[in-house]
Scaffold this motif. Structure first.
Motif, PDB file in Angstrom:
ATOM      1  N   ALA A   6      70.413  50.135  58.557  1.00  0.00           N
ATOM      2  CA  ALA A   6      69.160  49.948  58.163  1.00  0.00           C
ATOM      3  C   ALA A   6      68.870  49.973  56.530  1.00  0.00           C
ATOM      4  O   ALA A   6      67.594  48.972  55.580  1.00  0.00           O
ATOM      5  CB  ALA A   6      68.018  50.217  59.063  1.00  0.00           C
ATOM      6  N   ALA A   7      68.556  51.427  56.112  1.00  0.00           N
ATOM      7  CA  ALA A   7      68.150  51.960  54.650  1.00  0.00           C
ATOM      8  C   ALA A   7      68.914  51.561  54.017  1.00  0.00           C
ATOM      9  O   ALA A   7      68.893  50.958  52.542  1.00  0.00           O
ATOM     10  CB  ALA A   7      68.548  53.548  54.786  1.00  0.00           C
ATOM     11  N   SER A   8      70.440  51.272  54.204  1.00  0.00           N
ATOM     12  CA  SER A   8      71.246  49.746  53.623  1.00  0.00           C
ATOM     13  C   SER A   8      71.001  48.829  53.164  1.00  0.00           C
ATOM     14  O   SER A   8      70.752  48.288  52.281  1.00  0.00           O
ATOM     15  CB  SER A   8      72.873  50.649  53.298  1.00  0.00           C
ATOM     16  N   ILE A   9      69.946  48.182  54.255  1.00  0.00           N
ATOM     17  CA  ILE A   9      70.116  46.941  54.111  1.00  0.00           C
ATOM     18  C   ILE A   9      68.564  46.750  53.525  1.00  0.00           C
ATOM     19  O   ILE A   9      68.773  46.101  52.703  1.00  0.00           O
ATOM     20  CB  ILE A   9      70.164  46.199  55.581  1.00  0.00           C
ATOM     21  N   GLY A  10      67.597  47.936  53.301  1.00  0.00           N
ATOM     22  CA  GLY A  10      66.534  47.957  52.761  1.00  0.00           C
ATOM     23  C   GLY A  10      66.977  48.202  51.327  1.00  0.00           C
ATOM     24  O   GLY A  10      66.568  47.089  50.761  1.00  0.00           O
ATOM     25  N   MET A  15      67.175  44.790  45.969  1.00  0.00           N
ATOM     26  CA  MET A  15      67.903  44.940  44.928  1.00  0.00           C
ATOM     27  C   MET A  15      67.841  43.982  44.645  1.00  0.00           C
ATOM     28  O   MET A  15      68.709  42.803  43.344  1.00  0.00           O
ATOM     29  CB  MET A  15      69.313  44.985  45.077  1.00  0.00           C
ATOM     30  N   MET A  16      67.919  42.399  46.118  1.00  0.00           N
ATOM     31  CA  MET A  16      67.118  40.912  45.158  1.00  0.00           C
ATOM     32  C   MET A  16      66.170  41.016  44.698  1.00  0.00           C
ATOM     33  O   MET A  16      66.207  39.573  43.943  1.00  0.00           O
ATOM     34  CB  MET A  16      67.485  39.919  46.840  1.00  0.00           C
ATOM     35  N   ARG A  17      65.356  41.655  45.011  1.00  0.00           N
ATOM     36  CA  ARG A  17      63.868  41.545  44.093  1.00  0.00           C
ATOM     37  C   ARG A  17      63.410  40.166  44.476  1.00  0.00           C
ATOM     38  O   ARG A  17      62.994  40.194  43.159  1.00  0.00           O
ATOM     39  CB  ARG A  17      63.998  42.128  42.435  1.00  0.00           C
ATOM     40  N   SER A  18      63.412  39.918  45.570  1.00  0.00           N
ATOM     41  CA  SER A  18      62.479  39.099  45.941  1.00  0.00           C
ATOM     42  C   SER A  18      61.585  39.043  47.322  1.00  0.00           C
ATOM     43  O   SER A  18      62.196  39.747  48.025  1.00  0.00           O
ATOM     44  CB  SER A  18      63.715  37.407  46.037  1.00  0.00           C
ATOM     45  N   VAL A  22      63.101  39.747  51.621  1.00  0.00           N
ATOM     46  CA  VAL A  22      63.093  41.048  51.730  1.00  0.00           C
ATOM     47  C   VAL A  22      61.801  41.235  53.382  1.00  0.00           C
ATOM     48  O   VAL A  22      61.830  41.428  54.392  1.00  0.00           O
ATOM     49  CB  VAL A  22      61.495  42.235  51.048  1.00  0.00           C
ATOM     50  N   ALA A  23      60.768  39.629  53.467  1.00  0.00           N
ATOM     51  CA  ALA A  23      60.295  39.812  54.004  1.00  0.00           C
ATOM     52  C   ALA A  23      60.935  39.058  55.599  1.00  0.00           C
ATOM     53  O   ALA A  23      61.095  39.156  56.473  1.00  0.00           O
ATOM     54  CB  ALA A  23      58.886  38.444  54.460  1.00  0.00           C
ATOM     55  N   PHE A  24      62.043  38.297  54.822  1.00  0.00           N
ATOM     56  CA  PHE A  24      62.942  37.521  55.614  1.00  0.00           C
ATOM     57  C   PHE A  24      63.789  38.290  56.344  1.00  0.00           C
ATOM     58  O   PHE A  24      64.469  37.978  57.784  1.00  0.00           O
ATOM     59  CB  PHE A  24      64.312  35.999  55.206  1.00  0.00           C
ATOM     60  N   ILE A  25      64.036  39.432  55.897  1.00  0.00           N
ATOM     61  CA  ILE A  25      65.669  40.625  56.194  1.00  0.00           C
ATOM     62  C   ILE A  25      65.322  41.177  57.533  1.00  0.00           C
ATOM     63  O   ILE A  25      64.759  41.470  58.199  1.00  0.00           O
ATOM     64  CB  ILE A  25      65.643  41.457  55.613  1.00  0.00           C
TER      65      ILE A  25
END
Length: 76
Positions: A6-10, A15-18, A22-25
């Protein structure tokens, strides 16, 4: 292992800077847990969801801290 995943997904979401990504994931993490709970034959532990959410948030915080550290090192 769940926390690290989960930390790597975060970090990757950061990194997407959107803000949308962030909210969708974050929504997808909860939706995946809900779907797994509905389809599993036994009871589900909400502790795993809590660990995943904490790991996701920790990954986002680590990414932001890394950005700030890099910015300070470049300015110095």
């Amino acid at each position: 292992m769940l926390f690290l995943t989960a930390a790597s997904i975060g970090v990757c979401a950061g990194m997407m800077r959107s803000a949308f990504s962030v909210a969708f994931i974050a929504f997808l993490i909860v939706a995946t847990f809900a779907l797994a709970t509905l389809t599993s034959p036994g009871p589900a532990s909400y502790l795993n969801l809590l660990i995943a959410i904490l790991g996701y948030n920790a990954g986002l915080i680590n990414f932001l801290a890394g950005l700030l550290l890099i910015r300070r090192l470049r300015a110095a």
